[in-house]
Scaffold this motif. Structure first.
Motif, PDB file in Angstrom:
ATOM      1  N   TRP A 374      42.347 117.656  85.299  1.00 46.81           N
ATOM      2  CA  TRP A 374      43.929 117.813  85.291  1.00 46.81           C
ATOM      3  C   TRP A 374      44.367 117.987  86.547  1.00 46.81           C
ATOM      4  CZ3 TRP A 374      43.927 120.770  79.890  1.00 46.81           C
ATOM      5  CH2 TRP A 374      43.708 119.944  79.024  1.00 46.81           C
ATOM      6  N   VAL A 375      43.887 119.217  87.083  1.00 46.20           N
ATOM      7  CA  VAL A 375      44.413 119.674  88.521  1.00 46.20           C
ATOM      8  C   VAL A 375      44.072 118.380  89.406  1.00 46.20           C
ATOM      9  CG1 VAL A 375      44.237 121.298  90.209  1.00 46.20           C
ATOM     10  CG2 VAL A 375      44.183 121.877  87.799  1.00 46.20           C
ATOM     11  N   ALA A 378      46.306 115.650  89.480  1.00 48.95           N
ATOM     12  CA  ALA A 378      47.727 116.011  89.977  1.00 48.95           C
ATOM     13  C   ALA A 378      47.627 116.283  91.637  1.00 48.95           C
ATOM     14  CB  ALA A 378      48.166 117.433  89.383  1.00 48.95           C
ATOM     15  N   TRP A 446      46.443 124.688  82.299  1.00 48.61           N
ATOM     16  CA  TRP A 446      47.126 123.593  82.857  1.00 48.61           C
ATOM     17  C   TRP A 446      48.463 123.217  81.993  1.00 48.61           C
ATOM     18  CZ3 TRP A 446      48.053 121.156  87.080  1.00 48.61           C
ATOM     19  CH2 TRP A 446      48.727 120.210  87.059  1.00 48.61           C
ATOM     20  N   ASP A 447      49.726 123.747  82.566  1.00 50.79           N
ATOM     21  CA  ASP A 447      50.877 123.746  81.863  1.00 50.79           C
ATOM     22  C   ASP A 447      52.031 123.298  82.811  1.00 50.79           C
ATOM     23  OD1 ASP A 447      51.149 125.934  83.589  1.00 50.79           O
ATOM     24  OD2 ASP A 447      50.764 127.344  81.768  1.00 50.79           O
ATOM     25  N   THR A 448      53.247 123.451  82.576  1.00 55.02           N
ATOM     26  CA  THR A 448      54.199 122.873  83.304  1.00 55.02           C
ATOM     27  C   THR A 448      54.383 123.574  84.434  1.00 55.02           C
ATOM     28  OG1 THR A 448      55.785 124.128  81.730  1.00 55.02           O
ATOM     29  CG2 THR A 448      55.441 121.618  81.142  1.00 55.02           C
ATOM     30  N   GLU A 451      51.729 122.344  86.813  1.00 57.01           N
ATOM     31  CA  GLU A 451      52.069 120.962  87.342  1.00 57.01           C
ATOM     32  C   GLU A 451      53.265 121.100  88.411  1.00 57.01           C
ATOM     33  OE1 GLU A 451      52.535 116.724  85.241  1.00 57.01           O
ATOM     34  OE2 GLU A 451      52.917 118.334  84.203  1.00 57.01           O
ATOM     35  N   ILE A 454      51.908 122.174  91.641  1.00 54.74           N
ATOM     36  CA  ILE A 454      51.358 121.037  92.432  1.00 54.74           C
ATOM     37  C   ILE A 454      52.161 120.207  93.181  1.00 54.74           C
ATOM     38  CG2 ILE A 454      49.961 119.099  92.345  1.00 54.74           C
ATOM     39  CD1 ILE A 454      47.987 121.404  91.875  1.00 54.74           C
ATOM     40  N   ASP A 455      53.249 119.817  92.359  1.00 61.31           N
ATOM     41  CA  ASP A 455      54.663 119.083  93.034  1.00 61.31           C
ATOM     42  C   ASP A 455      54.912 120.033  94.189  1.00 61.31           C
ATOM     43  OD1 ASP A 455      54.006 117.208  91.329  1.00 61.31           O
ATOM     44  OD2 ASP A 455      55.499 118.029  89.969  1.00 61.31           O
TER      45      ASP A 455
END
Length: 467
Positions: A374-375, A378, A446-448, A451, A454-455
């Motif tokens: 997931w990471v 992202a 891994w959650d909001t 995420e 990362i953005d």
């Protein structure tokens, strides 16, 4: 190791050995299928990986060819550091990670919620009620006899025959590694490390006043064997401190052939290997990788492990399978920390006796693999197209390489102000070779929030590009 990776390693080694010179046409996909007994999809996957790494190129209607030398990366050089000075920077980065509000991409530990806390506390409670004054003496170096016996049995299941008397229980793997290095060297000696390397190796070299010879390592192959041999020929090396499985920070695992080659090379030059194997249980795939110790026939490998990354961090219990150096390490331990906590040793022995450990490890590996993917996805979306993210199976670290000119020390400082930690490349070298790189810990939920972090990192990196 996956079958496609075995084929990838084999072809890379053949190219390096000159069997397939630049411009030479490689055997076709169907020829490889027939020769190796693999599926067409497996061979195609191996060729795609080799092409993505710049080893080969495809030509429509013609096949695959070894890439011209212009496409291959010029080899990095061995770096000699007469004096290592990294401890203050490491301290500052680790202190910042302790803040609960920080998104811990810079942490070195997995999410503690992944560990079987209740079962471990039950084991600790069991042994606490049975402790006697003699237990403090019985668990002095080399450590609890039952725990050492269980470790010896786990080695035996990997095909490694060790007496429990060769194993010394320590205060985590870091003490095992430090004591091993201290047992093998004197101030001013030369020690081989990887480039990049685990910052704990740099701290130990700084503390013991040693000289570091940093041999280049990369996320696909691991340590450069040719440059390692040239280093052994040129310098009076007293020890090597290397990670052969899930190397920190790159995440790369040496192939079985390269591990065997490493052990044979060091044996030829009579240089001991301190094998830092703290991530050994976090492998991914069908079969666990053997440590370099598996190929050791001369007793030259001191194999260091720990429960901190795979079972419980707070107990601080590690070990070293030190062979003939075990007595020397015990004496050094008695002069420093005296011994590892008796209740923690007893609690781990109690837990391991329940046989829940392997069940826990299977679940842990599956969770880490999901979170890591997931990471990685992202990061691939958030980073510039020229960036690369390591993709080695297993473990929980991702190594991000940005184009030259980016400054990840500044990125680390900017991200910290946004409540995000990363491990900047400067942590993993005595020089400035990796200031455009950083390590990401993918083991946390891994959650909001993650995420969004990362953005935010992607935006900060884009700002640097725009300047």
């Amino acid at each position: 190791m996956a079958k496609y990776q075995q084929l990838t390693d084999e072809i890379q080694q053949q190219i390096e050995a000159g069997i397939w010179p630049p411009g030479t046409k490689l055997p076709s996909l169907r020829q490889q299928v027939a020769q190796h007994g693999l599926s067409l999809m497996t061979v195609m996957h191996a060729y795609e990986v080799l092409e993505s790494q710049g080893w080969i190129v495809s030509r429509p209607q013609s096949g695959y060819y070894v890439a011209p030398r212009a496409l291959q990366t010029a080899p990095a050089q061995v770096a000699l550091s007469e004096q290592v000075d990294i401890n203050n920077f490491v301290f500052d980065v680790l202190q910042a990670i302790r803040e609960p509000a920080i998104v811990p991409f810079g942490s070195a530990f997995p999410d503690p919620e992944l560990f079987p806390q209740r079962q471990l506390m039950r084991s600790l409670s069991n042994v606490s009620h049975q402790l006697t004054p003699l237990d403090a003496l019985n668990n002095l170096p080399p450590g609890n006899a039952a725990l050492r016996q269980m470790l010896a049995q786990r080695y035996a299941r990997q095909g490694i025959t060790l007496s429990p008397d060769e194993i010394v229980i320590t205060n985590g793997a870091l003490e095992a590694l430090n004591l091993s290095l201290q047992a093998l060297t004197e101030p001013g000696d030369y020690v081989v490390i990887e480039q990049p390397t685990f910052y704990g190796a740099l701290q130990a070299i700084e503390r013991l006043k040693l000289k570091a010879l940093a041999v280049p390592s990369d996320p696909q192959q691991g340590i450069d064997m040719q440059q390692l041999e040239e280093t052994l020929q040129r310098w009076p090396v007293k020890a090597c401190w290397l990670m052969t499985t899930l190397q920190n920070p790159l995440g790369v695992t040496l192939s079985p052939a390269r591990k065997a080659q490493l052990v044979a090379l060091l044996a030829r030059y009579q240089v001991p290997l301190i094998e830092d194997d703290v991530y050994a249980e976090l492998w991914s795939g069908g079969e666990p990788p053997h440590p370099a110790k598996y190929w050791d026939r001369s007793g030259g490998v001191l194999h260091c492990g720990s429960f901190s990354k795979c079972l419980v961090a707070g107990f601080r219990v590690g070990w070293v399978a030190a062979g003939e150096h075990a007595q020397r390490i015990q004496r050094l331990q008695l002069m420093s920390t005296l011994s590892t906590s008796a209740p923690m040793q007893l609690a781990l022995a109690d837990f391991l006796a329940t046989r829940r450990y392997d069940t826990h490890l299977k679940k842990l590996r599956q969770t880490l693999a999901r979170r890591k993917e997931w990471v990685r996805q992202a990061l691939s979306r958030a980073l510039p197209a020229e960036a690369s993210v390591s993709d080695s199976p297993g473990g929980f670290f991702l190594w991000v390489t940005l184009p030259r000119g980016y400054d990840t020390t500044r990125l680390y400082q900017q991200a910290l102000q946004q409540g995000i930690s990363i491990a900047p490349g400067r942590l993993f070298s005595a020089g400035e070779e990796f200031t455009h790189c950083f390590r990401v810990n993918a083991a946390w939920p891994w959650d909001t929030r993650a995420e969004a972090a990362i953005d935010t990192l992607g935006g900060l990196i884009a700002d640097q590009r725009g300047r």
